[in-house]
Design a protein around this motif. Sequence first.
Motif, mmCIF file in Angstrom:
data_model
loop_
_atom_site.group_PDB
_atom_site.id
_atom_site.type_symbol
_atom_site.label_atom_id
_atom_site.label_comp_id
_atom_site.label_asym_id
_atom_site.label_seq_id
_atom_site.Cartn_x
_atom_site.Cartn_y
_atom_site.Cartn_z
ATOM 1 N N GLU A 160 10.727 -6.810 7.650
ATOM 2 C CA GLU A 160 9.348 -6.997 7.158
ATOM 3 C C GLU A 160 8.871 -5.683 6.551
ATOM 4 O OE1 GLU A 160 6.341 -7.833 10.141
ATOM 5 O OE2 GLU A 160 4.942 -8.550 8.616
ATOM 6 N N ASP A 161 8.501 -5.742 5.291
ATOM 7 C CA ASP A 161 8.091 -4.538 4.561
ATOM 8 C C ASP A 161 6.586 -4.666 4.304
ATOM 9 O OD1 ASP A 161 8.095 -2.293 2.971
ATOM 10 O OD2 ASP A 161 9.041 -3.263 1.232
ATOM 11 N N ASN A 162 5.833 -3.706 4.812
ATOM 12 C CA ASN A 162 4.374 -3.878 4.717
ATOM 13 C C ASN A 162 3.642 -2.614 4.252
ATOM 14 O OD1 ASN A 162 1.901 -5.152 4.889
ATOM 15 N ND2 ASN A 162 1.672 -4.781 7.088
ATOM 16 N N PRO A 163 3.930 -2.149 3.042
ATOM 17 C CA PRO A 163 3.230 -0.936 2.596
ATOM 18 C C PRO A 163 1.789 -1.171 2.150
ATOM 19 C CG PRO A 163 4.780 -1.642 0.904
ATOM 20 C CD PRO A 163 4.943 -2.584 2.058
ATOM 21 N N TYR A 164 1.417 -2.454 1.928
ATOM 22 C CA TYR A 164 0.095 -2.735 1.352
ATOM 23 C C TYR A 164 -0.871 -3.404 2.332
ATOM 24 C CZ TYR A 164 2.893 -1.906 -2.790
ATOM 25 O OH TYR A 164 3.742 -1.342 -3.696
ATOM 26 N N GLY A 165 -0.406 -3.688 3.557
ATOM 27 C CA GLY A 165 -1.206 -4.461 4.507
ATOM 28 C C GLY A 165 -2.581 -3.863 4.762
ATOM 29 N N GLY A 223 6.884 0.495 7.451
ATOM 30 C CA GLY A 223 5.556 0.861 6.969
ATOM 31 C C GLY A 223 5.621 2.200 6.258
ATOM 32 N N SER A 224 4.504 2.595 5.672
ATOM 33 C CA SER A 224 4.534 3.787 4.837
ATOM 34 C C SER A 224 3.154 4.426 4.717
ATOM 35 C CB SER A 224 5.019 3.389 3.446
ATOM 36 O OG SER A 224 4.962 4.488 2.571
ATOM 37 N N PHE A 225 3.137 5.738 4.587
ATOM 38 C CA PHE A 225 1.889 6.432 4.281
ATOM 39 C C PHE A 225 1.656 6.537 2.769
ATOM 40 C CE2 PHE A 225 2.624 7.758 8.616
ATOM 41 C CZ PHE A 225 1.357 7.867 9.153
ATOM 42 N N SER A 226 2.593 5.989 1.975
ATOM 43 C CA SER A 226 2.521 6.202 0.522
ATOM 44 C C SER A 226 1.247 5.647 -0.101
ATOM 45 C CB SER A 226 3.725 5.560 -0.165
ATOM 46 O OG SER A 226 4.873 6.343 0.072
ATOM 47 N N LYS A 227 0.825 4.466 0.331
ATOM 48 C CA LYS A 227 -0.310 3.830 -0.328
ATOM 49 C C LYS A 227 -1.624 4.063 0.421
ATOM 50 C CE LYS A 227 2.568 2.268 -3.417
ATOM 51 N NZ LYS A 227 3.850 2.122 -2.845
HETATM 52 C C1 LIG Z 1 7.109 -3.473 -1.418
HETATM 53 C C2 LIG Z 1 7.433 -2.036 -1.370
HETATM 54 N N1 LIG Z 1 8.172 -1.567 -0.361
HETATM 55 C C3 LIG Z 1 8.470 -0.266 -0.254
HETATM 56 C C4 LIG Z 1 8.056 0.633 -1.192
HETATM 57 C C5 LIG Z 1 8.489 2.048 -1.039
HETATM 58 O O1 LIG Z 1 7.462 2.916 -0.868
HETATM 59 P P1 LIG Z 1 7.635 4.368 -0.246
HETATM 60 O O2 LIG Z 1 9.094 4.672 -0.198
HETATM 61 O O3 LIG Z 1 6.886 5.263 -1.144
HETATM 62 O O4 LIG Z 1 7.058 4.274 1.137
HETATM 63 C C6 LIG Z 1 7.281 0.207 -2.270
HETATM 64 C C7 LIG Z 1 6.836 1.145 -3.294
HETATM 65 O O5 LIG Z 1 6.228 0.864 -4.271
HETATM 66 C C8 LIG Z 1 6.955 -1.161 -2.353
HETATM 67 O O6 LIG Z 1 6.229 -1.667 -3.353
#
Ligand SMILES: Cc1ncc(COP(=O)(O)O)c(C=O)c1O
Length: 397
Positions: A203-208, A233-237
């Motif tokens: 489960e990939d949730n960078p935008y939740g 998860g990610s701190f990117s967004k």
């Molecule tokens: C759905 C999704 N997953 C993962 C990522 C990876 O992001 P990051 O590696 O910057 O955390 C992105 C980046 O745009 C994304 O859109």
Amino acid sequence: MEYIFSDRMKDMQGSAIREIFKAAADPQTISLAGGNPAPETFPNKELAGIAKRLLEEQPVLALQYGVTEGYPKLREAIRARLAEKEGIGTDADDLIVVSGGQQGIELTAKCLLNEGDTIIVEEPSFIGALNAFRSFGARLAGVPMQSDGMDMDALRRVIAGHKNVKAIYTIPTHQNPSGITMSAEKRRELYGIAKQAGIVILEDNPYGELTFHGEKLPTVKSLDDGSTVVYCGSFSKVLAPGLRVGFCIGPKEIIAKDIIAKQISDVHTPMLPQLLAYEYMTGFDMDANIRKSAALYAHKCDYMIECIERFFPAQVTHTTPNGGLFIWCDMGPGYDAMEVSRICAAEKVVFVPGNTFMVDMNAPCSAFRLNYSTMSDQKIKQGIRILGDTLKKIMGR
Ligand SMILES: Cc1ncc(COP(=O)(O)O)c(C=O)c1O
């Protein structure tokens, strides 16, 4: 010299849309192709203060090697946040800090997938993940997206029709590229199907956290007993993508393998960005900054949709996201978004054609992705108007 590349890399394409990004570099071009968060959401002043203090007062911590699984205090803080906000985490789970969600996806894929194994993906899906799976020689099996997420009947058929299905990759919330959010019912159904079949869900949730309309739905991981779901998860967004700080929480056995894979890959995520993330999330009001970012994206998304409805031919459909950074448009049968994107690039507006996000990137696709996060209102209007005029010419109405 002729270089003979590995099977795993020889057919990998850097970007099928290089031409588009070349056009996007022209300052006259309006780019609706990117996916960057808006720079005004970065708390740069706060981060500058933290960095100065860290380097002056804790230089060894900031600059020395760290442990592969991540800075312990950051791991603890992320676990606490996930438990509080998402109901995520059991005693059977462990957490690793990774260099962006992308690395979490790649490491987990590396640990689970043999060459020829199948991974099920939503169609369309995030190209960074698709390419990671491809690089390990996995077979990608696509499940079409519906307005409320993956088509569950198709998912059952794909599982029944493929050998060695190792994982299902899903972005259930504000999906990249479609902007679609999977319904709560489908999340439960997906979890039940995967658990019964013994298939891992990635489960990939960078935008939740960037939900701006409607209610927040439970993550698939929050339904898990610690056996089935690896959550990235990610701190990117929600903080800044250049920090390259993300995390994976999942069954202890899988995270233990991720740790070994990460040791081989980059030893650990750099300490300074981990410390910045930790100090910012514990010492400042990160939630307030996220709310501000979500409000900004809500405005841009609503405005882009208003412009689409005003300027696009009526037959072009679009999604209406509840969060995230993307809108998905479809011209309908017979139109090739790749071709249309070239024509529009000549008119100085760029977007990403939908085939880029598909299992078969060479098959024509009538859909395309638009991004609204970094453009001003004026550029959004101008870009969508040019796009609309061009589409009307192409589509003859
Ligand atoms: C759905 C999704 N997953 C993962 C990522 C990876 O992001 P990051 O590696 O910057 O955390 C992105 C980046 O745009 C994304 O859109």
